[in-house]
Design an enzyme around this catalytic site. Structure first.
Site, PDB file in Angstrom:
ATOM      1  N   LYS A 144      43.346  43.295  40.042  1.00 40.35           N
ATOM      2  CA  LYS A 144      44.069  42.800  41.222  1.00 40.35           C
ATOM      3  C   LYS A 144      44.380  41.312  41.067  1.00 40.35           C
ATOM      4  CE  LYS A 144      42.041  46.383  44.110  1.00 40.35           C
ATOM      5  NZ  LYS A 144      41.000  46.791  45.049  1.00 40.35           N
ATOM      6  N   ASP A 165      44.358  45.807  53.055  1.00 40.68           N
ATOM      7  CA  ASP A 165      43.924  47.145  52.616  1.00 40.68           C
ATOM      8  C   ASP A 165      44.274  48.211  53.657  1.00 40.68           C
ATOM      9  OD1 ASP A 165      42.921  47.363  50.070  1.00 40.68           O
ATOM     10  OD2 ASP A 165      40.896  46.700  50.601  1.00 40.68           O
ATOM     11  N   GLN A 187      36.193  44.188  48.340  1.00 38.82           N
ATOM     12  CA  GLN A 187      36.120  45.317  47.407  1.00 38.82           C
ATOM     13  C   GLN A 187      34.986  46.265  47.803  1.00 38.82           C
ATOM     14  OE1 GLN A 187      38.354  45.871  44.833  1.00 38.82           O
ATOM     15  NE2 GLN A 187      37.323  47.856  44.695  1.00 38.82           N
TER      16      GLN A 187
END
Ligand code: NAP
Length: 328
Positions: A90, A157, A134
């Site tokens: 990422k 997200d 994460q």
């Protein structure tokens, strides 16, 4: 004999016509093929994602010209090898697109209180547009509490309850990256969703459920069946799917006999299979028995280089959206 010869000739001509159209246009392939004599079109998620990343870089450059540098805070707790490699991918994508990343690396024994305080700081920081924590988090930390602590307008997200609710009722918000990437793949490959029967195996909050909502709503307009461990006779559902999505987390869970000839098969699964011939000690496999399935399906995503790269491209898309871009 004459009748037989005519029949064979007619069949050959029919085969030639089908071959011509299926080679000419993958769209026709999905509709015309009724048997397994031809391998599926492999959906090149990697190349499609590269194009999207290029467009994201152009958008980021425009934003920068207007004095806004898109910035994503990537929070990593601990050193889970899969998480470390996802975060690295990422951050690489952000750098290549000319976007800033604010890395926050915390030890695996960090307290929940400390993590929540850090998220509060990022929420208040006007130069940070997006926040990604994460997952999974260590077991002493409540994941839902952490997700709910992220400001919804920075939740790139799309996991925050506000964004999940917006998706449910059809309001604009952040949509989770993997389902968003799957919709992009289907559109890019011109795979017809309108009126199609889409069967999704797996009902997680990050893949199955949001994808079901995206496919069922307009303009996708598919008829959706969501399967899980409570589904009886799973194959009877998967075999009726025009679009079959596997988001299970079990290698080879979907065999060739579970696929309708000509279907579009989207394999979300990422499973690490021990492999001593590899430097890393493992190889990646999806949830679908790829080699067998490609002989039946009309379209299929490989693992790796199918859905995975699209997830990262959509993260860039959501970060741009958070930074004030109008999107792609
Ligand atoms: P998850 O939260 O573990 O959910 C798995 C789902 O599959 C659950 O709903 C479970 O049903 C269902 N399931 C498990 N075994 C089944 C079976 N035998 N028959 C029918 N349903 C079954 O997984 P996830 O987070 O959605 O991830 C799924 C896979 O996708 C994983 O391999 C993950 O690594 C991968 N993934 C890839 C990306 C990417 O970008 N490529 C992104 C996210 C996830 P129950 O609800 O009944 O338990």
């Amino acid at each position: 004999h004459q009748k037989l010869r005519l029949e064979i000739r007619a069949q050959n001509n029919y085969s030639r016509i089908i071959t011509f159209f299926t080679a000419l246009c993958p769209l026709y392939k999905q509709n015309l093929r009724g048997d397994s004599y031809m391998s599926a079109v492999i959906i090149d998620g990697f190349s499609i994602a590269q194009n999207l990343r290029q467009r994201a870089a152009e958008k980021a450059a425009l934003l920068k010209q207007n004095g806004v540098e898109p910035c994503l805070a990537v929070v990593l707790v601990g050193d889970n090898p899969a998480s470390v490699s996802y975060v690295a991918a990422k951050k690489k994508a952000l750098a290549e697109a000319g976007m800033a990343d604010r890395s926050v690396n915390l030890p695996c024994d960090v307290s929940e209180e400390h993590l929540l305080a850090g998220i509060g700081d990022l929420n208040r920081n006007p130069s940070v547009h997006g926040i990604l924590v994460q997952l999974p988090l260590p077991s002493h930390i409540d994941e839902q509490k952490v997700i709910a602590a992220i400001a919804p307008e920075k939740d790139v997200d799309g996991f925050h309850p506000v964004n999940a609710g917006k998706l449910l009722i059809g309001e604009d918000g952040f949509v989770p990256c993997t389902p968003l990437g799957i919709i992009e793949l289907l559109n890019e490959m011109r795979i017809k969703t309108d009126g199609a029967h889409a069967v999704i195996v797996g009902r997680s909050n990050i893949v199955g459920k949001p994808l079901a909502l995206l496919l069922a709503r307009k303009p996708a307009n598919a008829t959706v069946t969501l399967c899980h461990t409570g589904t009886k006779n799973l194959a009877s559902f998967t075999r009726s799917a025009d679009i079959l999505v596997a988001a299970i987390g079990r290698p080879n869970a979907i065999g060739a006999g579970m696929i309708k000839p000509g279907a579009a098969v989207i394999d979300v699964g990422v499973n690490r299979i021990p492999d001593h011939t590899k430097k890393s000690g493992f190889r990646l496999a999806g949830d679908v028995d790829f080699e067998a399935a490609r002989e039946i399906a009309g379209f299929i995503t490989p693992v790796p280089k199918g859905v995975g790269p699209m997830t990262i491209a959509m993260l860039l898309h959501n970060t741009l959206k958070a930074a004030g871009s109008t999107g792609y």
